[in-house]
Design a protein around this motif. Structure first.
Motif, mmCIF file in Angstrom:
data_model
loop_
_atom_site.group_PDB
_atom_site.id
_atom_site.type_symbol
_atom_site.label_atom_id
_atom_site.label_comp_id
_atom_site.label_asym_id
_atom_site.label_seq_id
_atom_site.Cartn_x
_atom_site.Cartn_y
_atom_site.Cartn_z
ATOM 1 N N ALA A 91 0.844 -1.202 0.000
ATOM 2 C CA ALA A 91 0.000 0.000 0.000
ATOM 3 C C ALA A 91 0.874 1.245 0.000
ATOM 4 C CB ALA A 91 -0.915 -0.001 1.225
ATOM 5 N N GLY A 92 0.536 2.180 -0.856
ATOM 6 C CA GLY A 92 1.314 3.420 -0.913
ATOM 7 C C GLY A 92 0.556 4.436 -1.727
ATOM 8 N N ALA A 93 0.910 5.695 -1.533
ATOM 9 C CA ALA A 93 0.227 6.763 -2.276
ATOM 10 C C ALA A 93 1.248 7.783 -2.740
ATOM 11 C CB ALA A 93 -0.832 7.407 -1.396
ATOM 12 N N GLY A 94 0.812 8.609 -3.678
ATOM 13 C CA GLY A 94 1.735 9.528 -4.350
ATOM 14 C C GLY A 94 2.071 10.792 -3.594
ATOM 15 N N GLY A 95 1.071 11.399 -2.986
ATOM 16 C CA GLY A 95 1.315 12.653 -2.269
ATOM 17 C C GLY A 95 2.021 13.686 -3.120
ATOM 18 N N LEU A 96 1.632 13.756 -4.421
ATOM 19 C CA LEU A 96 2.358 14.656 -5.320
ATOM 20 C C LEU A 96 1.879 16.095 -5.169
ATOM 21 C CD1 LEU A 96 2.431 12.311 -8.437
ATOM 22 C CD2 LEU A 96 4.243 12.702 -6.766
ATOM 23 N N GLY A 97 2.769 17.038 -5.366
ATOM 24 C CA GLY A 97 2.443 18.456 -5.257
ATOM 25 C C GLY A 97 3.586 19.204 -4.601
ATOM 26 N N PHE A 98 3.696 20.480 -4.920
ATOM 27 C CA PHE A 98 4.753 21.301 -4.306
ATOM 28 C C PHE A 98 4.510 21.371 -2.793
ATOM 29 C CE2 PHE A 98 7.236 23.388 -7.707
ATOM 30 C CZ PHE A 98 6.628 22.753 -8.785
ATOM 31 N N LEU A 99 5.572 21.186 -2.031
ATOM 32 C CA LEU A 99 5.423 21.075 -0.580
ATOM 33 C C LEU A 99 4.740 22.299 0.031
ATOM 34 C CD1 LEU A 99 6.052 19.115 1.752
ATOM 35 C CD2 LEU A 99 8.082 20.471 2.190
ATOM 36 N N VAL A 107 0.302 15.925 3.701
ATOM 37 C CA VAL A 107 1.708 15.524 3.888
ATOM 38 C C VAL A 107 1.782 14.421 4.942
ATOM 39 C CG1 VAL A 107 3.933 16.295 4.801
ATOM 40 C CG2 VAL A 107 2.686 17.745 3.183
ATOM 41 N N GLU A 108 1.071 14.625 6.035
ATOM 42 C CA GLU A 108 1.133 13.645 7.118
ATOM 43 C C GLU A 108 0.551 12.298 6.691
ATOM 44 O OE1 GLU A 108 -0.042 15.062 10.932
ATOM 45 O OE2 GLU A 108 -0.105 13.028 11.754
ATOM 46 N N ARG A 109 -0.525 12.353 5.888
ATOM 47 C CA ARG A 109 -1.150 11.095 5.443
ATOM 48 C C ARG A 109 -0.183 10.267 4.603
ATOM 49 N NH1 ARG A 109 -6.825 10.600 5.120
ATOM 50 N NH2 ARG A 109 -6.557 9.504 3.165
ATOM 51 N N THR A 110 0.495 10.937 3.669
ATOM 52 C CA THR A 110 1.410 10.189 2.790
ATOM 53 C C THR A 110 2.600 9.649 3.573
ATOM 54 O OG1 THR A 110 0.775 11.702 1.027
ATOM 55 C CG2 THR A 110 2.627 10.276 0.581
ATOM 56 N N VAL A 111 3.141 10.468 4.450
ATOM 57 C CA VAL A 111 4.292 10.009 5.247
ATOM 58 C C VAL A 111 3.862 8.840 6.137
ATOM 59 C CG1 VAL A 111 5.872 10.666 7.113
ATOM 60 C CG2 VAL A 111 5.535 12.197 5.162
ATOM 61 N N THR A 112 2.662 8.938 6.697
ATOM 62 C CA THR A 112 2.176 7.853 7.573
ATOM 63 C C THR A 112 2.026 6.564 6.781
ATOM 64 O OG1 THR A 112 1.023 9.448 8.951
ATOM 65 C CG2 THR A 112 0.336 7.157 9.163
ATOM 66 N N LEU A 113 1.411 6.649 5.598
ATOM 67 C CA LEU A 113 1.177 5.429 4.813
ATOM 68 C C LEU A 113 2.492 4.872 4.248
ATOM 69 C CD1 LEU A 113 -0.843 3.455 3.497
ATOM 70 C CD2 LEU A 113 -0.991 5.039 1.564
ATOM 71 N N ASN A 114 3.254 5.731 3.577
ATOM 72 C CA ASN A 114 4.440 5.236 2.848
ATOM 73 C C ASN A 114 5.608 4.902 3.765
ATOM 74 O OD1 ASN A 114 2.827 5.936 0.706
ATOM 75 N ND2 ASN A 114 4.345 7.152 -0.368
ATOM 76 N N ILE A 115 5.701 5.585 4.901
ATOM 77 C CA ILE A 115 6.864 5.372 5.781
ATOM 78 C C ILE A 115 6.467 4.720 7.111
ATOM 79 C CG2 ILE A 115 8.753 6.481 7.034
ATOM 80 C CD1 ILE A 115 8.920 8.568 4.852
ATOM 81 N N VAL A 116 5.582 5.385 7.862
ATOM 82 C CA VAL A 116 5.312 4.900 9.224
ATOM 83 C C VAL A 116 4.670 3.513 9.205
ATOM 84 C CG1 VAL A 116 4.090 5.361 11.397
ATOM 85 C CG2 VAL A 116 5.123 7.254 10.108
#
Ligand SMILES: NC(=O)c1ccc[n+]([C@@H]2O[C@H](COP(=O)([O-])OP(=O)(O)OC[C@H]3O[C@@H](n4cnc5c(N)ncnc54)[C@H](OP(=O)(O)O)[C@@H]3O)[C@@H](O)[C@H]2O)c1
Length: 270
Positions: A91-99, A107-116
């Protein structure tokens, strides 16, 4: 004999579409017992039903949101306690877009899914695998781990984490019978792009693999005992050169002195 253990269940996260669904179909076809996890209950149940009727598979569904701390905690607890033989952290998501234009929440959702989530599920699985000195962990990274890009800071950064995290775990478990594979897909035709409002033209049409091709190659790489599988890379030597350069770079940074280009000891710059 296959490297994929048959005794317990294999957990596949993100099994409701794309690469995760392709893993579910291939592994069910090979007689593995599966736990299929995602948020979309209807998609998971339809897939499980299909696996039962096509392959007489033992497939359970776990409806869970890996960005939810309670769901994640329950899953960790089950992984350390129950007899899973494998985990595919897909499971992973893109979280694309200028920071600077992104919300704190996205930002937190993508970091949580892809990393945490990937980190915590890897840890829970490895606690159990270490205890029995057996088990398979597959982490899905991306070739974009090597491609910082504007708008891709979170995604590329998260996949660079998956790369170094998984490579380090492989070293920690090198002397055991636990198998850890890193899969680094290039572009794959899935809902990954459309679910983030992008069309399929992010990369040239010819650059895409199907999810079926990607997973077939990833499983072949696993059976060949590859630690890192990059299905769309024609020449394995490119990966080996990259690894050599990383090692040379690291060794060179151990010089213990400031590089000449910073003017150390140059009176003209004092
Ligand atoms: N497609 C590509 O070009 C490509 C390239 C390199 C790497 N990858 C990686 O491959 C993996 C799979 O992507 P894909 O291409 O198959 O995309 P996909 O078709 O969009 O699948 C993503 C899966 O993750 C699940 N998911 C998303 N958020 C979740 C959450 N919060 N909790 C639980 N499950 C969640 C989705 O299910 P629900 O929405 O039902 O929860 C879905 O099953 C990802 O890690 C991605 O980064 C993809």
């Amino acid at each position: 004999m296959s490297i994929i253990p048959k005794d317990g269940r294999i957990l596949i996260t993100g099994a409701s579409s794309g690469i995760g669904e392709a893993y579910a179909i291939k592994l069910a076809g090979r007689g593995h017992k599966l736990s299929l996890l995602a948020r979309r209950k209807d998609r998971l149940e339809a897939l499980a039903q299909r696996l039962r009727s096509d392959f007489s598979a033992d497939a359970e569904t776990i409806v869970a949101d890996l960005e939810d701390a309670v769901h994640l905690g329950r899953l960790e607890e089950r992984l350390t306690r129950d007899d899973f033989s494998g985990v595919i952290n897909n499971a992973g998501a893109g979280g694309l877009g200028f920071l600077a234009d992104s919300s704190t929440q996205s930002v937190e959702r993508t970091v949580t899914l892809n990393i945490v989530a990937l980190t915590r599920l890897s840890r829970a699985a490895l606690i159990a695998f270490k205890r029995k000195n057996a088990g398979l962990l597959v982490n899905i990274g991306s070739v974009l781990a090597h491609a910082p890009s504007p708008g891709g800071a979170i995604y590329s950064g998260s996949k660079a984490f998956v790369l170094n995290f998984t490579r380090s775990l492989q070293m920690e478990f090198a002397e055991t019978d636990v198998s850890i594979q890193l899969v680094m897909p290039g572009p794959v035709r899935t809902e990954f792009f459309s679910s983030q409002g992008m069309d399929g033209s992010v990369f040239p049409a010819a650059a895409y693999l199907s999810a079926d091709e990607l997973v077939e190659a990833a499983l072949a790489g696993l059976e060949n005992r590859e630690l890192v599988t990059v299905p769309s890379l024609p020449d394995l030597q490119s990966w080996e050169r990259l690894e050599t350069i990383r090692r040379e770079f690291l060794a060179a940074t151990m010089s213990g002195k400031v590089a000449d280009r910073y003017g150390a000891g140059d009176p003209a710059l004092e």
